[in-house]
Design a protein around this motif. Structure first.
Motif, short mmCIF file in Angstrom:
data_model
loop_
_atom_site.label_atom_id
_atom_site.label_comp_id
_atom_site.label_asym_id
_atom_site.label_seq_id
_atom_site.Cartn_x
_atom_site.Cartn_y
_atom_site.Cartn_z
N PRO A 1 0.81 -1.22 0.00
CA PRO A 1 0.00 0.00 0.00
C PRO A 1 0.85 1.28 0.00
CG PRO A 1 -0.97 -1.61 1.48
CD PRO A 1 0.35 -2.19 1.02
N PHE A 2 1.99 1.26 0.71
CA PHE A 2 2.85 2.45 0.73
C PHE A 2 3.43 2.74 -0.65
CE2 PHE A 2 7.18 4.18 1.03
CZ PHE A 2 6.88 5.45 1.54
N LEU A 3 3.99 1.72 -1.29
CA LEU A 3 4.61 1.94 -2.59
C LEU A 3 3.59 2.30 -3.66
CD1 LEU A 3 7.44 -0.76 -2.77
CD2 LEU A 3 7.65 1.71 -2.42
N LEU A 4 2.38 1.79 -3.52
CA LEU A 4 1.35 2.14 -4.49
C LEU A 4 1.01 3.64 -4.43
CD1 LEU A 4 -0.99 -0.96 -4.25
CD2 LEU A 4 0.30 -0.21 -6.26
N LYS A 5 1.21 4.27 -3.27
CA LYS A 5 0.98 5.71 -3.17
C LYS A 5 1.99 6.50 -4.00
CE LYS A 5 -1.03 5.54 1.49
NZ LYS A 5 -0.87 5.95 2.91
N LEU A 6 3.15 5.89 -4.26
CA LEU A 6 4.19 6.56 -5.03
C LEU A 6 4.18 6.17 -6.51
CD1 LEU A 6 7.17 5.99 -2.54
CD2 LEU A 6 5.67 7.98 -2.68
N TYR A 7 3.39 5.16 -6.86
CA TYR A 7 3.47 4.57 -8.19
C TYR A 7 3.22 5.58 -9.31
CZ TYR A 7 2.61 1.29 -12.03
OH TYR A 7 2.67 0.62 -13.23
N ASP A 8 2.15 6.34 -9.21
CA ASP A 8 1.82 7.25 -10.30
C ASP A 8 2.93 8.27 -10.51
OD1 ASP A 8 -0.52 5.87 -10.45
OD2 ASP A 8 -1.84 7.57 -10.04
N LEU A 9 3.50 8.78 -9.42
CA LEU A 9 4.58 9.76 -9.54
C LEU A 9 5.84 9.13 -10.11
CD1 LEU A 9 5.90 12.53 -9.04
CD2 LEU A 9 6.38 11.75 -6.70
N VAL A 10 6.26 8.01 -9.51
CA VAL A 10 7.54 7.40 -9.89
C VAL A 10 7.48 6.76 -11.27
CG1 VAL A 10 9.21 5.60 -9.29
CG2 VAL A 10 8.25 7.06 -7.49
N VAL A 11 6.42 5.98 -11.53
CA VAL A 11 6.35 5.22 -12.78
C VAL A 11 5.71 6.03 -13.90
CG1 VAL A 11 5.40 3.16 -13.90
CG2 VAL A 11 6.30 3.03 -11.56
N LEU A 12 4.50 6.53 -13.66
CA LEU A 12 3.73 7.13 -14.74
C LEU A 12 4.20 8.54 -15.09
CD1 LEU A 12 0.14 5.91 -13.82
CD2 LEU A 12 1.88 4.81 -15.24
N THR A 13 4.81 9.24 -14.14
CA THR A 13 5.29 10.60 -14.42
C THR A 13 6.79 10.63 -14.70
OG1 THR A 13 3.54 11.54 -13.03
CG2 THR A 13 5.42 12.96 -13.53
N ILE A 14 7.60 10.23 -13.70
CA ILE A 14 9.06 10.38 -13.84
C ILE A 14 9.64 9.34 -14.81
CG2 ILE A 14 11.25 10.29 -12.62
CD1 ILE A 14 9.75 11.33 -10.13
N SER A 15 9.39 8.06 -14.54
CA SER A 15 10.01 7.01 -15.36
C SER A 15 9.53 7.04 -16.80
CB SER A 15 9.74 5.63 -14.75
OG SER A 15 10.32 5.53 -13.47
N ASN A 16 8.23 7.17 -17.00
CA ASN A 16 7.73 7.20 -18.38
C ASN A 16 8.28 8.39 -19.16
OD1 ASN A 16 6.29 4.85 -18.19
ND2 ASN A 16 4.28 5.79 -18.12
N SER A 17 8.46 9.52 -18.49
CA SER A 17 8.95 10.71 -19.18
C SER A 17 10.45 10.69 -19.41
CB SER A 17 8.58 11.97 -18.36
OG SER A 17 7.19 12.11 -18.26
N TYR A 18 11.22 10.28 -18.39
CA TYR A 18 12.67 10.49 -18.45
C TYR A 18 13.50 9.21 -18.63
CZ TYR A 18 11.13 15.00 -16.75
OH TYR A 18 10.49 16.20 -16.63
N ALA A 19 12.92 8.04 -18.36
CA ALA A 19 13.67 6.79 -18.52
C ALA A 19 13.17 6.00 -19.73
CB ALA A 19 13.57 5.93 -17.26
N TRP A 20 11.86 5.77 -19.79
CA TRP A 20 11.31 4.92 -20.85
C TRP A 20 10.90 5.73 -22.07
CZ3 TRP A 20 13.59 1.81 -18.12
CH2 TRP A 20 13.25 1.47 -16.81
N HIS A 21 10.73 7.04 -21.91
CA HIS A 21 10.37 7.95 -23.02
C HIS A 21 9.12 7.49 -23.77
CE1 HIS A 21 13.84 10.54 -22.56
NE2 HIS A 21 14.62 9.46 -22.46
#
Length: 248
Positions: free
Chosen positions: A16-36
């Motif tokens: 539950p804790f990590l899911l609170k960070l998922y949208d920011l870490v995966v959908l915003t930061i990683s998709n934009s700057y790592a996976w493009h």
């Protein structure tokens, strides 16, 4: 009562804790700057454009995609969405609970009501999957597998068997859509390589050897109409016209 399927390294990560960070870490930061592969410009529009009346979402994450696809675009938009039923399938009850609640909130207006059903199952385990979700009884207008394949353990040749199973859930006029992060064959910046190294070492990902060719072969083996695009480090795919066993 059946014993729930065992968690994997990839599925058990989502507390539950990590899911609170998922949208920011995966959908915003990683998709934009790592996976493009932009969430807003590529992935959400793909989900929205494919969403049918009955939808099966496999590997549900936080429920971001169906929840946002079902939200009215403005306060005056009360038009009922095309989707009236969503089945959520995942190994992790945490993700199922969060996704179901998020979708329910997005479709809270009675005119936008969507029936939601959660299924705890391993999409790579045919015996369990067929028991809890019999394809002879369940056909869907749309099926989504967003960011699932790169989390599955094993070589890509074994992962693409998921398409053999999911094909039977797609209605004749339905569609399967998905995205997955590819392995070493795609260029990596420093952030992508760092995340790939960390996630693969922890078993969250198992995708160093994942290739477009192997996954595309699995799609074409099961569907007559397949479209594949590469966006950054991500394979984005759409498949239609499932090949039935009787006609293969």
């Amino acid at each position: 009562m059946d014993k729930p399927p065992a968690q994997t390294a990839g599925s058990s990560t989502y507390t539950p804790f990590l899911l609170k960070l998922y949208d920011l870490v995966v959908l915003t930061i990683s998709n934009s700057y790592a996976w493009h592969c932009s969430t807003a410009a590529v992935q959400l529009p793909l989900f929205q454009s494919s969403l049918g009346r009955r939808h099966l979402d496999v590997g549900v994450g936080t429920g971001y995609y169906p929840a946002n696809a079902l939200k009215p675009t403005s306060s005056s938009d009360n038009k009922a969405p095309p989707c009236r039923e969503i089945v959520l399938l995942d190994l992790n009850p945490n993700t199922l609970d969060l996704a179901a609640a998020r979708i329910a909130a997005a479709a809270a207006n009675p005119q936008r009501h969507v029936a939601i059903r959660s299924v705890v199952a391993d999409v790579t385990d045919p015996s369990t999957l067929l028991r809890v979700l019999p394809p002879g009884e369940e056909k869907f207008d749309s099926v989504s597998v967003f960011y699932l394949l790169h989390c599955l353990a094993g070589p890509p040749e074994s992962k693409n068997r998921v398409f053999d199973l999911l094909r039977d859930y797609v209605a004749d006029e339905g569609v399967l859509v998905g995205t997955t992060i590819l392995g070493e064959e795609r260029p990596m910046n420093w952030l992508a390589r760092r995340l790939m190294t960390i996630y693969n070492s922890k078993g969250i990902f198992d995708n160093w050897k994942d290739t477009r060719a192997v996954f595309e072969e699995g799609l074409r083996r099961n569907f007559d109409e397949v479209d594949v695009r590469i966006v950054g480090r991500t394979m984005v795919f759409t498949a239609r016209r499932p090949i039935r066993a009787s006609s293969s």
